[in-house]
Design an enzyme around this catalytic site. Structure first.
Site, PDB file in Angstrom:
ATOM      1  N   ASN A 106       0.927  -1.137  -0.026  1.00 47.01           N
ATOM      2  CA  ASN A 106       0.063   0.007   0.035  1.00 47.01           C
ATOM      3  C   ASN A 106       0.893   1.145  -0.054  1.00 47.01           C
ATOM      4  OD1 ASN A 106      -2.229  -1.456   2.409  1.00 47.01           O
ATOM      5  ND2 ASN A 106      -2.309  -1.617   0.316  1.00 47.01           N
ATOM      6  N   ASN A 142     -14.023  -1.195  -5.068  1.00 41.95           N
ATOM      7  CA  ASN A 142     -14.607  -2.177  -5.884  1.00 41.95           C
ATOM      8  C   ASN A 142     -16.128  -1.642  -6.137  1.00 41.95           C
ATOM      9  OD1 ASN A 142     -16.670  -3.086  -3.510  1.00 41.95           O
ATOM     10  ND2 ASN A 142     -14.850  -2.793  -2.584  1.00 41.95           N
ATOM     11  N   CYS A 154      -6.965  -2.182  -8.632  1.00 38.27           N
ATOM     12  CA  CYS A 154      -5.863  -1.638  -8.509  1.00 38.27           C
ATOM     13  C   CYS A 154      -4.928  -2.822  -8.107  1.00 38.27           C
ATOM     14  CB  CYS A 154      -5.695  -0.550  -7.288  1.00 38.27           C
ATOM     15  SG  CYS A 154      -6.421   0.881  -7.875  1.00 38.27           S
ATOM     16  N   CYS A 169      -4.498 -16.354  -8.534  1.00 34.62           N
ATOM     17  CA  CYS A 169      -4.329 -15.181  -9.432  1.00 34.62           C
ATOM     18  C   CYS A 169      -3.288 -14.205  -8.656  1.00 34.62           C
ATOM     19  CB  CYS A 169      -5.445 -14.771 -10.091  1.00 34.62           C
ATOM     20  SG  CYS A 169      -6.474 -13.897  -9.179  1.00 34.62           S
TER      21      CYS A 169
END
Lengths: 469, 79
Positions: A162, A223, A285, A429
């Site tokens: 972050n 989101n 992101c 993923c």
């Protein structure tokens, strides 16, 4: 003796007295007497050159002294002298201390902004949803500017990945809940404001009650389900939604559901995008990446619009969508209008299913099984047979992988014969979004029952390794 | 007609902008959408896509002419 009326914000300097009898022949004499009795009133009533400050009006009877002889206006006995500070509705009782006046001096000096603007900021309550990339500059500037009450909603903790953009946090805060780290930082920046934190997910269950006690909402979430929820709750509760969103090198800003002076309400997010894209098609992101400085730019613009909406200074970005492309350094502003098929405000009535945000955004079509990074580590060391499938793209795989077999998301159904049915299959993923979609497709189309989504993807495994290193 | 692309539409189409051949019979925003959907199925599956014509949000029935500046603005969710 004339009677002087003291307004609520100044009564803390007059021992809460509202009417004070004072002898004097002119306004000037009366005010001098008044500040002699209550010295702390002086800074609000008389400037160093003996004049009234621009934010104070004085009335003798029903006449503004500016229309009479100003400070030399004569006052006969039994006349009511009223002190009326220039404060907008809702700010009653709010006053800035001497230290605050000094702190915000450069704001107060701007003629269009002034003390009135600063008092409006202090009286305002802003709910910031998401304290990440956008939330960082947004919160820093709102706190620095003196927004009196800031609420922060975030369930997440600070992660090392972050820090390249979330400038509210430092290395020592990694692992800490974001809201706690944010509160600490903002309180040290500005002790004259209050910060209230909500360490929870902004969800259908708490949205209405969270938004209720705030004047303005700023959406810095990451989101689609939450963005639609924020929008819809703001429309239902009549709150202005200051919106910003980013992707790789691009940013968007708008002011939704804004009520102008004539009472007209501007467009909202669903006028722009009636319904969300399917899960996984527009990356977050975490999946698509973002240039660290971009949320700094866009989040600062979001802070700007929050401040403008609160103070009423300038024209807010209502009915417009601002877009910024950092690569070409170009910006464009598009005019928005109300969409007649907006399910909230359009001609058709609201379907309840529209409020099942996670469902309509394709999140919980059905529950899938998950495995955490820690559990995955245990599985690797346990000797149990399993298969690991990586559904990222080839370039991501070759940059860094966990030695699973590579089947990019787009080929998952065509290559499903490579996926075993006899052992536990872990699908991953980068952050867990694409693999969740892969599992749902495989379960629905191919009848798999032995698939586990690696929660947080390869990122979580790498973070877990670092922690254990 | 030149279409300026934003966000994920750049990735789907694989370019910064897209030139629409003039000989196609594209007269409205709806025609343009159908042409894009046929050529780029992922644009269709986006479902949420704003089309702007000359800096204004356009509806399906709005007319297009060769001089228009068109932009495809998909939603972005990052924060």
């Amino acid at each position: 003796m004339a009677k002087v009326f003291i307004p609520t914000p100044l009564r803390k300097f007059t021992d809460q007295q509202s009417d004070i009898a004072i002898a004097g022949a002119t306004v000037s004499e009366i005010l001098e007497q008044l500040v002699e009795r209550f010295p702390s009133l002086k800074q609000y009533l008389i400037t160093s050159d003996g004049q009234l400050p621009p934010f104070i009006n004085v009335f003798v009877g029903e006449e503004d002294i500016r229309n009479l002889q100003r400070m030399e206006t004569e006052v006969s006995s039994d006349t009511l002298v009223s002190i009326i500070p220039a404060i907008a509705g809702g700010s009653e009782g709010v006053i800035l201390s001497k230290k605050e006046l000094a702190r915000y001096d450069r704001h107060i000096t701007i003629p269009e902004f002034g003390l009135e603007g600063q008092i409006k900021l202090k009286s305002s309550k802003v709910l910031v949803i998401g304290s990440g990339g956008l939330g960082s500059p947004l919160l820093l500037y709102l706190a620095a500017a003196g927004v009196g009450h800031i609420g922060i909603v975030d369930f997440d903790s600070v992660q090392d990945s972050n820090l390249h953009r979330q400038v509210l946090f430092g290395e020592e805060e990694v692992g800490m809940p974001k809201v706690d780290a944010a509160k600490k930082k903002l309180e040290s920046l500005n002790p004259y404001i209050t910060i209230k934190v909500y360490k929870e997910r902004f969800s259908f269950k708490n949205a209405l009650s969270l938004v209720e006690e705030y004047d303005v909402v700023a959406d810095g979430t990451d989101n689609f389900p939450t963005r639609y929820l924020v929008n819809d709750v703001c429309v239902l509760k009549g709150k202005t939604n200051i919106y910003a969103s980013i992707f790789q090198f691009e940013g968007q800003v708008s002011v939704f559901n804004f009520k102008d002076r004539d009472g007209n309400i501007g467009p909202n997010y669903r006028d722009l995008y009636e319904s969300p894209p399917p899960l996984g098609l527009v990356p977050s992101c975490a999946e698509g990446g973002v240039l660290g400085v971009l949320p700094g730019i866009i989040g600062s613009m979001q802070a700007l619009e929050v401040i403008k909406v609160i103070t009423g200074v300038g024209q807010p970005l209502s009915g417009k969508l601002f877009t910024f492309d950092a690569l070409s350094f170009s910006s464009r502003t598009f005019m928005l209008k109300k969409n007649p098929s907006n399910p909230l405000t359009g001609k058709t009535s609201i379907e309840p299913s529209l409020f099942d945000y996670e469902h309509f955004c394709g999140f919980h079509n059905h529950e899938i099984k998950e495995i955490t990074a820690e559990e995955f580590r245990c599985l690797m060391g346990s000797g149990e047979d399993y298969q690991l499938v990586d559904v990222r793209e080839a370039h991501e795989y070759y940059a860094n992988n966990l030695s699973g077999i590579l089947i990019p998301m787009g080929k998952i159904l065509n290559c499903s014969h490579q996926i075993r049915r006899d052992v536990k299959v872990i699908i991953h993923c980068k952050a867990g979004g694409r693999s969740a979609r892969a599992i749902r497709s495989l379960e629905e189309e191919k009848g798999y029952e032995n698939l586990y989504n690696l929660k947080g993807g390869i990122e979580a495994v790498m973070a877990c390794k670092l922690e254990n290193a | 007609m030149n279409i300026r692309l934003f966000g994920i539409t750049k990735d789907i189409i694989g370019a910064e902008s897209l030139q629409v051949p003039n000989d196609l019979s594209i007269h409205t925003v709806r025609d343009l959408k159908h042409w894009l959907y046929a050529k780029y199925p992922d644009i269709k599956s986006l479902k949420a896509l704003a089309v702007a014509v000359d800096h204004g949000y356009a509806e399906d029935g709005d007319k297009l002419s060769p001089g228009n500046e068109i932009a495809l603005i998909p939603p972005v969710s990052g924060g």
